[in-house]
Design a protein around this motif. Structure first.
Motif, short mmCIF file in Angstrom:
data_model
loop_
_atom_site.label_atom_id
_atom_site.label_comp_id
_atom_site.label_asym_id
_atom_site.label_seq_id
_atom_site.Cartn_x
_atom_site.Cartn_y
_atom_site.Cartn_z
N GLN A 101 -8.37 -1.12 -2.22
CA GLN A 101 -7.96 0.46 -2.03
C GLN A 101 -6.55 0.23 -1.89
O GLN A 101 -5.71 1.28 -2.24
CB GLN A 101 -8.84 0.76 -0.78
N ALA A 102 -6.18 -0.77 -0.95
CA ALA A 102 -4.57 -0.57 -0.61
C ALA A 102 -3.74 -0.33 -1.73
O ALA A 102 -2.82 0.49 -1.73
CB ALA A 102 -4.40 -1.91 0.19
N ASN A 128 -13.47 3.34 4.11
CA ASN A 128 -12.47 3.85 3.12
C ASN A 128 -11.21 4.40 4.09
O ASN A 128 -10.92 5.34 4.46
CB ASN A 128 -13.00 5.18 2.62
N PHE A 129 -10.45 3.42 4.00
CA PHE A 129 -9.27 3.51 4.81
C PHE A 129 -7.87 4.18 4.21
O PHE A 129 -6.97 4.43 5.12
CB PHE A 129 -8.80 2.11 5.47
N ILE A 130 -8.09 4.51 3.10
CA ILE A 130 -6.84 5.37 2.58
C ILE A 130 -6.83 6.71 2.29
O ILE A 130 -5.84 7.40 1.95
CB ILE A 130 -6.39 4.36 1.17
N LYS A 131 -7.96 7.42 2.93
CA LYS A 131 -7.99 8.77 2.53
C LYS A 131 -7.10 9.62 3.01
O LYS A 131 -6.40 10.53 2.30
CB LYS A 131 -9.32 9.41 3.11
N MET A 158 0.73 -1.25 0.01
CA MET A 158 0.03 0.00 -0.14
C MET A 158 0.90 1.50 0.08
O MET A 158 0.56 2.11 -0.71
CB MET A 158 -0.91 -0.04 1.11
N TRP A 159 1.97 1.26 0.72
CA TRP A 159 2.92 2.28 0.66
C TRP A 159 4.41 2.07 0.91
O TRP A 159 4.43 0.68 1.47
CB TRP A 159 2.38 3.17 1.89
N ALA A 160 5.23 2.53 0.50
CA ALA A 160 6.58 2.27 0.53
C ALA A 160 7.41 3.51 0.64
O ALA A 160 7.15 4.31 0.05
CB ALA A 160 7.03 1.70 -0.55
N LEU A 171 -8.89 8.55 -13.90
CA LEU A 171 -9.91 7.88 -12.95
C LEU A 171 -9.57 6.92 -12.45
O LEU A 171 -9.22 5.72 -12.92
CB LEU A 171 -11.02 7.86 -13.83
N VAL A 172 -9.54 6.77 -10.97
CA VAL A 172 -9.32 5.51 -10.15
C VAL A 172 -10.31 5.16 -9.59
O VAL A 172 -10.80 5.95 -8.67
CB VAL A 172 -7.97 5.91 -9.36
N VAL A 173 -10.79 3.71 -9.75
CA VAL A 173 -12.17 3.48 -9.16
C VAL A 173 -11.71 2.20 -8.10
O VAL A 173 -10.92 1.28 -8.44
CB VAL A 173 -13.02 2.77 -10.00
N LEU A 174 -11.74 2.37 -6.89
CA LEU A 174 -11.47 1.41 -5.82
C LEU A 174 -12.44 0.96 -4.88
O LEU A 174 -13.29 1.74 -4.46
CB LEU A 174 -10.38 2.02 -5.08
#
Length: 323
Positions: A183-184, A212-215, A118-120, A175-178
């Motif tokens: 979402q990750a 929605n845990f990535i906001k 998800m993140w680096a 456009l990104v649809v998750l």
């Protein structure tokens, strides 16, 4: 005549791989047992690399110990782990489609579980993974505590199809649809698009994870965030209106194959000329193209989807035809 396939590992330090030793190379015709060169690879010759390596696979991905620096329990189903990793590994994983295999310290190797990154942060040497607890493997990993060590194997990169569209899009509108846990891996996709100076519309659906845990990870002036239930009539209407926007140059779908198909059908209906990239939802077991669990067949050609960048339309049409 079979189509030439694109391997996500070709040209990296992990090429040639075990498949070359078995005359099963995805790219090199000579390492498929043929007597002539008929590849479309424009980098250093894969066969020559194989010769230089002593007719053996090159560097293999190693399993390392990583420490859990932080554990965030988002809700009963979702846990985010922050893991300490070598800086080079963090850099290698800071790419759209990156994933790793994770298992608990006391778990045997068959507990290896593929997890999207998800993140680096290559400076700090950390990565974040989001886990949705769905069965024994994920339950065991999610039960680990801060300070404990887990096994991690990587880097792997074929967690999405259409990578060239995401990495190659500049100064455009995306456009990104998750939806749900997908979402990750969408975070790195969004950050790559922003890095390339694109304006990004993010359509978020909580899905089964109910959050929605990535906001907090995608707050940026170039990001427009819209939250909707994609399974509702209202959500579908919102999706349609975005796909109708002719200024959108690339669409990324992170979610189920049904979601991918839904978006592709709207793209056809409204004659969208945008490129489509999607999350790879095929079953992945070894990540090395050996076990065959991820293999699909398109136009009579078998493809190992842990390594091959497939034709998205043909893959989805194949699923649609099987109903």
């Amino acid at each position: 005549m079979a189509n030439r396939l694109e391997c996500v590992d070709v040209g990296t330090e992990y090429c040639p791989c075990y498949l070359a030793e078995l005359n099963e190379c995805i790219v090199c015709s000579q390492l498929q047992g043929k007597k002539f060169c008929d590849c479309n690879w424009k980098g250093v010759c894969v066969f020559q690399e194989f010769v230089w390596a002593g007719y053996k696979a090159k560097v293999t991905r190693s399993t390392v110990f990583t420490r859990i620096l932080k554990k965030e329990e988002i809700n009963e189903e979702v846990v985010i782990l922050t893991l300490k990793v070598p800086n080079k590994l963090a850099r290698d994983l800071n790419e759209p489609g990156a994933y790793v295999f994770v298992r608990g310290y006391f778990s045997p190797s068959f507990f290896d579980t593929p997890m999207s990154v998800m993140w680096a942060d290559e400076i700090e040497g950390i990565i974040k993974i989001a886990i949705q607890v769905t069965g024994p493997k994920t339950k065991f990993i999610a039960s680990a505590k801060e300070g404990e060590e887990v096994y991690l194997r990587g880097p792997y990169w074929n967690g999405m199809f259409g990578q060239r569209y995401i990495k190659g899009m500049h100064n455009s509108k995306a456009l990104v649809v998750l939806r749900g846990i997908a979402q990750a891996p969408g975070v790195i996709v969004i950050l790559k698009l922003i890095q390339n100076k694109n304006k990004v519309i993010v359509l978020l659906d909580k899905g089964k994870v109910q959050t929605n845990f990535i906001k907090d990870y995608i707050k940026n002036s170039d990001v427009t965030l819209v939250e909707a239930d994609l399974l509702s009539e209202e959500g579908q209407e919102v999706l349609k209106q975005f796909i109708k926007d002719k200024k959108i140059s690339v669409i990324y779908s992170g979610g189920s194959d049904e979601q991918h198909i839904n978006i592709l059908e709207y793209m056809d209906k409204y004659e969208s000329e945008a490129y489509l990239a999607v999350s790879n939802n095929n079953k992945i077991c070894c990540g090395e193209g050996i076990c065959g669990s991820c293999e699909i067949e398109i136009d009579g050609q078998k493809m190992r989807t842990c390594k091959v960048q497939v034709d998205i339309r043909k893959m989805l049409e194949r699923k649609m035809s099987r109903g």
